[in-house]
Design a protein around this motif. Structure first.
Motif, short mmCIF file in Angstrom:
data_model
loop_
_atom_site.label_atom_id
_atom_site.label_comp_id
_atom_site.label_asym_id
_atom_site.label_seq_id
_atom_site.Cartn_x
_atom_site.Cartn_y
_atom_site.Cartn_z
N SER A 1 27.40 9.33 28.73
CA SER A 1 26.03 8.81 28.69
C SER A 1 25.54 8.57 27.26
O SER A 1 25.02 7.48 26.97
CB SER A 1 25.08 9.74 29.45
OG SER A 1 25.60 10.04 30.72
N ASP B 1 33.09 0.22 30.80
CA ASP B 1 32.93 1.62 31.17
C ASP B 1 34.16 2.03 31.97
O ASP B 1 34.30 1.67 33.13
CB ASP B 1 31.64 1.80 31.98
CG ASP B 1 31.35 3.26 32.31
OD1 ASP B 1 32.26 4.10 32.16
OD2 ASP B 1 30.22 3.55 32.72
N LYS C 1 34.82 12.97 35.10
CA LYS C 1 35.31 12.67 36.46
C LYS C 1 36.78 13.02 36.62
O LYS C 1 37.14 13.80 37.50
CB LYS C 1 35.09 11.18 36.77
CG LYS C 1 33.72 10.64 36.39
CD LYS C 1 32.60 11.16 37.27
CE LYS C 1 31.25 10.68 36.73
NZ LYS C 1 30.13 10.92 37.60
C1 LIG Z 1 29.87 4.60 35.86
C2 LIG Z 1 29.43 5.83 35.14
N1 LIG Z 1 29.32 5.81 33.80
C3 LIG Z 1 28.91 6.88 33.11
C4 LIG Z 1 28.58 8.06 33.76
C5 LIG Z 1 28.09 9.23 32.93
O1 LIG Z 1 29.02 10.27 32.89
P1 LIG Z 1 28.97 11.49 31.87
O2 LIG Z 1 27.79 11.34 31.01
O3 LIG Z 1 28.97 12.72 32.72
O4 LIG Z 1 30.26 11.39 31.09
C6 LIG Z 1 28.67 8.14 35.15
C7 LIG Z 1 28.28 9.37 35.89
O5 LIG Z 1 28.10 9.39 37.08
C8 LIG Z 1 29.12 7.00 35.87
O6 LIG Z 1 29.25 6.99 37.19
#
Ligand SMILES: Cc1ncc(COP(=O)(O)O)c(C=O)c1O
Length: 381
Positions: free
Chosen positions: A101, A199, A229
């Motif tokens: 994020s 992404d 993930k």
């Molecule tokens: C497509 C996508 N991008 C980014 C994120 C952000 O993930 P994180 O900040 O946990 O790495 C998510 C989380 O659900 C996601 O589904």
């Protein structure tokens, strides 16, 4: 009026959190809820990763790190991209962040001025347009149709390109659809000549098909990736970006100002994830795949539309328009009456209205129970 900025007041909530919060209320009242709205792995973080974190703590690796991230992790990321996609990336083009994020926010902040446009598919991950709008930019949605497996069509992108377009955002495998973009499509999107933000957070969670990194097709690209993930590490807050050389210094300066560095212990855990957790990933992936096949079958048996079988991530976006036009109301009806949490399509864009996102990041027993409950609910409705 209240002393709070317009942008802070106006950023939309994550609608799925409304479902989750209501589900928790019902649980407090004694109801048993099956959570199929979740976007995080149900698995614990693999032991080899936790061990590496404990060792890092014991070794006193508990300080700020280089703002780009520890070199060991950046080298491991570079080796990973070389092994998997045969692309060579200088570790100095990698910036490690506290989750994907913040990486997304840094990239948007580096590319978008007020009034600029960024192209993205509809449906999409909810935060994309919200981040863009927060920065005063305009998200330009491209309808991606169920019949075409929600594929972002380069022809449709071309129609929306204008003097203010600054970037095209892709996400394959996608949240919420679970579908992948083909190599040809990614190539065509890259050939449009604009910076592509890719992404790649669901890379590795792919069943039978082959995912592609944007870096196989162009260097005019910003990659986002993270550990949440694939390695079941949502709470560790670890992600990264890969940027073209000219963009690294501005991104690094923002990182220094806003975040200083990503967490040191999490970074050492990340090194172990990339170098030691291959077998754990395979085990989790094969379990997800089993759940995926089961869920696809049940969703179709229950009469939901699913034109193309999703082959990645841990989601499927099912057409529920025969049940209701308003997916928010339908999701809450399913929660209240069937005791199953699902995500309303409207969270993912106007074009996903009338759909529900089901997550299979839950045990097969819970998925079975959830589907049985929805089946009973639909019979009585
Ligand atoms: C497509 C996508 N991008 C980014 C994120 C952000 O993930 P994180 O900040 O946990 O790495 C998510 C989380 O659900 C996601 O589904």
């Amino acid at each position: 009026m209240d002393g709070i900025t317009k942008r802070a007041n106006e950023i939309p909530p994550f609608i799925v959190m409304d479902v989750l919060e209501r589900a928790h209320e019902l649980e407090r009242e004694g109801r048993h809820i099956i959570h199929l709205q979740i976007g995080e792995p149900d698995f614990p973080t693999p032991a080899c990763i936790c061990d590496a974190a404990c060792e890092a703590i014991r070794a006193g690796k508990t300080h700020y790190t280089h703002s780009l991230g520890i070199i060991e992790l950046r080298e491991a990321i570079s080796a990973h991209y070389f092994e998997k996609y045969a692309v060579k990336i200088d570790p100095d083009r990698i910036l490690v962040t506290s989750g994907t994020s913040p990486a997304l926010f840094l990239i948007f902040a580096a590319l978008l001025e007020g009034g600029d446009e960024i192209i993205m598919s509809d449906p999409h991950y909810p935060c994309y347009p919200n981040f863009a709008a927060f920065l005063g930019a305009r998200p330009v949605p491209i309808r991606a149709e169920e019949a075409e497996g929600f594929q972002l069509q380069p022809e449709e992108i071309k129609k929306k390109l204008g003097p203010k377009t600054r970037a095209i955002l892709i996400n394959s495998p996608s949240n919420p659809t679970g579908n992948l973009l083909s190599a040809e499509r990614i190539k065509e999107i890259a050939a449009l000549g604009l910076p592509v933000i890719s992404d790649e957070i669901y890379h590795g969670l792919v069943y039978g098909e082959q995912e592609h990194s944007i870096l196989e097709f162009t260097d005019n690209a910003f990659v986002l990736n993270g550990f949440s993930k694939l390695y079941a590490m949502t709470g560790w807050r670890l992600g990264y970006l890969i940027a073209p050389p000219h963009a690294v210094r501005p991104l690094q300066k923002m990182q220094q100002n806003f975040y200083i560095s990503a967490g040191s212990v999490s970074q050492w855990a990340g090194v172990a994830a990339l170098t030691k957790a291959g077998a754990d990933v395979e085990r989790m992936k094969s379990i997800y795949n089993e759940r995926r096949r089961y869920m696809i079958q049940r969703v179709r048996e229950l009469g939901f539309g699913l034109a193309v079988e999703p082959a990645g991530a841990f989601y499927l976006l099912a057409n529920a328009r025969h049940l209701a036009a308003n997916s928010y109301e339908l999701a809450f009806e399913i929660l209240e009456k069937a005791g199953v949490g699902v995500s309303p399509g409207i969270d993912f864009g106007q074009n996903a209205e009338g759909y529900l996102r089901f997550s299979y990041a839950n045990s097969i027993e819970n998925i079975r129970e959830g589907m049985d409950r929805i089946e009973a609910f639909l019979r009585q409705r």
